[in-house]
Write a protein that holds these residues in place. Structure first.
Motif, PDB file in Angstrom:
ATOM      1  N   ASP A  60      14.037  -1.355   7.338  1.00 40.47           N
ATOM      2  CA  ASP A  60      14.153  -0.292   8.336  1.00 40.47           C
ATOM      3  C   ASP A  60      13.420   0.937   7.836  1.00 40.47           C
ATOM      4  N   GLN A  61      12.875   1.681   8.758  1.00 41.33           N
ATOM      5  CA  GLN A  61      12.248   2.958   8.415  1.00 41.33           C
ATOM      6  C   GLN A  61      12.920   4.053   9.235  1.00 41.33           C
ATOM      7  N   GLY A  62      14.063   4.476   8.757  1.00 43.29           N
ATOM      8  CA  GLY A  62      14.803   5.481   9.517  1.00 43.29           C
ATOM      9  C   GLY A  62      15.500   4.829  10.693  1.00 43.29           C
ATOM     10  N   GLU A  63      15.609   5.571  11.764  1.00 40.47           N
ATOM     11  CA  GLU A  63      16.256   5.046  12.968  1.00 40.47           C
ATOM     12  C   GLU A  63      15.235   4.265  13.777  1.00 40.47           C
ATOM     13  N   GLN A  64      15.436   2.978  13.858  1.00 35.47           N
ATOM     14  CA  GLN A  64      14.525   2.149  14.641  1.00 35.47           C
ATOM     15  C   GLN A  64      15.294   1.032  15.311  1.00 35.47           C
ATOM     16  N   THR A  65      14.648   0.406  16.242  1.00 37.74           N
ATOM     17  CA  THR A  65      15.300  -0.634  17.026  1.00 37.74           C
ATOM     18  C   THR A  65      15.362  -1.952  16.263  1.00 37.74           C
ATOM     19  N   LEU A  66      16.196  -2.819  16.749  1.00 33.93           N
ATOM     20  CA  LEU A  66      16.318  -4.147  16.175  1.00 33.93           C
ATOM     21  C   LEU A  66      14.975  -4.879  16.207  1.00 33.93           C
ATOM     22  N   SER A  67      14.243  -4.755  17.293  1.00 36.37           N
ATOM     23  CA  SER A  67      12.970  -5.475  17.411  1.00 36.37           C
ATOM     24  C   SER A  67      11.934  -4.954  16.409  1.00 36.37           C
TER      25      SER A  67
ATOM     26  N   SER B 168      12.669  -3.627  13.453  1.00 35.90           N
ATOM     27  CA  SER B 168      13.119  -4.153  12.158  1.00 35.90           C
ATOM     28  C   SER B 168      12.791  -5.638  12.031  1.00 35.90           C
ATOM     29  N   ALA B 169      12.929  -6.380  13.110  1.00 30.39           N
ATOM     30  CA  ALA B 169      12.611  -7.810  13.084  1.00 30.39           C
ATOM     31  C   ALA B 169      11.132  -8.018  12.762  1.00 30.39           C
ATOM     32  N   LYS B 170      10.268  -7.217  13.362  1.00 31.25           N
ATOM     33  CA  LYS B 170       8.829  -7.330  13.110  1.00 31.25           C
ATOM     34  C   LYS B 170       8.494  -6.961  11.667  1.00 31.25           C
ATOM     35  N   ARG B 171       9.105  -5.873  11.155  1.00 32.90           N
ATOM     36  CA  ARG B 171       8.862  -5.461   9.767  1.00 32.90           C
ATOM     37  C   ARG B 171       9.373  -6.536   8.795  1.00 32.90           C
ATOM     38  N   ASN B 172      10.513  -7.127   9.094  1.00 31.51           N
ATOM     39  CA  ASN B 172      11.043  -8.198   8.264  1.00 31.51           C
ATOM     40  C   ASN B 172      10.053  -9.365   8.213  1.00 31.51           C
ATOM     41  N   GLU B 173       9.510  -9.721   9.360  1.00 30.45           N
ATOM     42  CA  GLU B 173       8.526 -10.802   9.442  1.00 30.45           C
ATOM     43  C   GLU B 173       7.290 -10.477   8.599  1.00 30.45           C
ATOM     44  N   ILE B 174       6.801  -9.251   8.695  1.00 30.24           N
ATOM     45  CA  ILE B 174       5.609  -8.842   7.938  1.00 30.24           C
ATOM     46  C   ILE B 174       5.891  -8.861   6.433  1.00 30.24           C
ATOM     47  N   PHE B 175       7.027  -8.303   6.032  1.00 27.92           N
ATOM     48  CA  PHE B 175       7.373  -8.326   4.612  1.00 27.92           C
ATOM     49  C   PHE B 175       7.418  -9.763   4.090  1.00 27.92           C
ATOM     50  N   ARG B 176       8.038 -10.656   4.809  1.00 29.30           N
ATOM     51  CA  ARG B 176       8.153 -12.046   4.364  1.00 29.30           C
ATOM     52  C   ARG B 176       6.785 -12.726   4.296  1.00 29.30           C
ATOM     53  N   ARG B 177       5.921 -12.417   5.229  1.00 30.96           N
ATOM     54  CA  ARG B 177       4.586 -13.014   5.243  1.00 30.96           C
ATOM     55  C   ARG B 177       3.730 -12.479   4.097  1.00 30.96           C
ATOM     56  N   GLU B 178       3.836 -11.181   3.817  1.00 34.37           N
ATOM     57  CA  GLU B 178       2.963 -10.543   2.830  1.00 34.37           C
ATOM     58  C   GLU B 178       3.544 -10.487   1.415  1.00 34.37           C
ATOM     59  N   LEU B 179       4.824 -10.818   1.249  1.00 33.85           N
ATOM     60  CA  LEU B 179       5.433 -10.726  -0.074  1.00 33.85           C
ATOM     61  C   LEU B 179       4.752 -11.612  -1.118  1.00 33.85           C
ATOM     62  N   PRO B 180       4.339 -12.840  -0.798  1.00 33.74           N
ATOM     63  CA  PRO B 180       3.617 -13.614  -1.820  1.00 33.74           C
ATOM     64  C   PRO B 180       2.354 -12.897  -2.329  1.00 33.74           C
ATOM     65  N   LEU B 181       1.634 -12.232  -1.449  1.00 39.75           N
ATOM     66  CA  LEU B 181       0.470 -11.449  -1.868  1.00 39.75           C
ATOM     67  C   LEU B 181       0.899 -10.319  -2.799  1.00 39.75           C
TER      68      LEU B 181
ATOM     69  N   ILE C 262      14.861 -10.794  -4.576  1.00 41.91           N
ATOM     70  CA  ILE C 262      14.322  -9.937  -3.523  1.00 41.91           C
ATOM     71  C   ILE C 262      15.479  -9.358  -2.715  1.00 41.91           C
ATOM     72  N   GLN C 263      15.500  -8.036  -2.636  1.00 41.30           N
ATOM     73  CA  GLN C 263      16.541  -7.331  -1.877  1.00 41.30           C
ATOM     74  C   GLN C 263      15.900  -6.769  -0.605  1.00 41.30           C
ATOM     75  N   PHE C 264      16.201  -7.392   0.521  1.00 40.14           N
ATOM     76  CA  PHE C 264      15.760  -6.891   1.822  1.00 40.14           C
ATOM     77  C   PHE C 264      16.816  -5.891   2.277  1.00 40.14           C
ATOM     78  N   MET C 265      16.458  -4.626   2.387  1.00 37.68           N
ATOM     79  CA  MET C 265      17.426  -3.588   2.733  1.00 37.68           C
ATOM     80  C   MET C 265      17.271  -3.204   4.199  1.00 37.68           C
ATOM     81  N   SER C 266      18.393  -3.279   4.906  1.00 32.40           N
ATOM     82  CA  SER C 266      18.375  -2.996   6.333  1.00 32.40           C
ATOM     83  C   SER C 266      19.776  -2.621   6.806  1.00 32.40           C
ATOM     84  N   ALA C 267      19.837  -1.816   7.848  1.00 35.88           N
ATOM     85  CA  ALA C 267      21.121  -1.505   8.485  1.00 35.88           C
ATOM     86  C   ALA C 267      21.592  -2.682   9.335  1.00 35.88           C
ATOM     87  N   TYR C 268      20.674  -3.602   9.657  1.00 36.18           N
ATOM     88  CA  TYR C 268      21.017  -4.768  10.468  1.00 36.18           C
ATOM     89  C   TYR C 268      21.403  -5.929   9.555  1.00 36.18           C
TER      90      TYR C 268
END
Length: 152
Positions: free
Chosen positions: A79-86, A88-101, A127-133
């Motif tokens: 999460d980056q401050g106050e943001q919507t679930l969608s 956060s879902a997109k950022r989670n997807e990007i982090f997971r895709r780019e984490l091996p790099l 790996i600690q994925f930090m989120s309010a969700y």
């Protein structure tokens, strides 16, 4: 996963940290440029807080020791401050895709440390994925750095 290009990685050692010591404390701040694809790795006894941007899309990591065993902890702000679930879902997807790099870049960028202490390649990657969700706030074991070595 994006392809890792060593020539796109810049490494800077900060505040009392050298290429092969100390192991603890040793903290990593990995940032990037969306425009150029360059990666910037700062290694120090503290995180490079001046490199952290408001989007919070950097990768933070540190070595921890439990008894005689080392673990490498990675912290990702889904999460980056106050943001919507969608969002956060997109950022989670990007982090997971780019984490091996990111892990490959950290391993390559700190290769002198790994050359001096080869047992670090066997350290668990936590790996600690930090989120309010709750669906994104997770801690996962991603294996060891050995998976993310590159022969360049």
């Amino acid at each position: 996963m994006s392809t890792f290009y060593p020539d796109k990685l810049s490494v800077e050692y900060l505040d009392g940290t050298a290429a092969a010591n100390p192991v603890i404390p040793r903290r990593y701040t990995l940032t990037h440029s969306d425009l150029t694809g360059e990666l910037f790795l700062n290694i120090g006894i503290h995180y490079a807080l001046d490199k952290i941007n408001p989007l919070r899309d950097e990768v933070l990591g540190e070595w921890k020791q439990y008894g005689g065993f080392f673990c490498f902890y990675v912290y990702l702000y889904v999460d980056q401050g106050e943001q919507t679930l969608s969002v956060s879902a997109k950022r989670n997807e990007i982090f997971r895709r780019e984490l091996p790099l990111a892990l490959t870049a950290i391993r390559y960028g700190d290769r002198f440390l790994f050359n001096k202490y080869p047992h670090l390649d066997q350290a668990s990657l936590i790996i600690q994925f930090m989120s309010a969700y709750p669906q994104f706030a997770k801690q996962e074991n991603w294996g060891t750095f050995q998976r993310f070595t590159t022969k360049i």
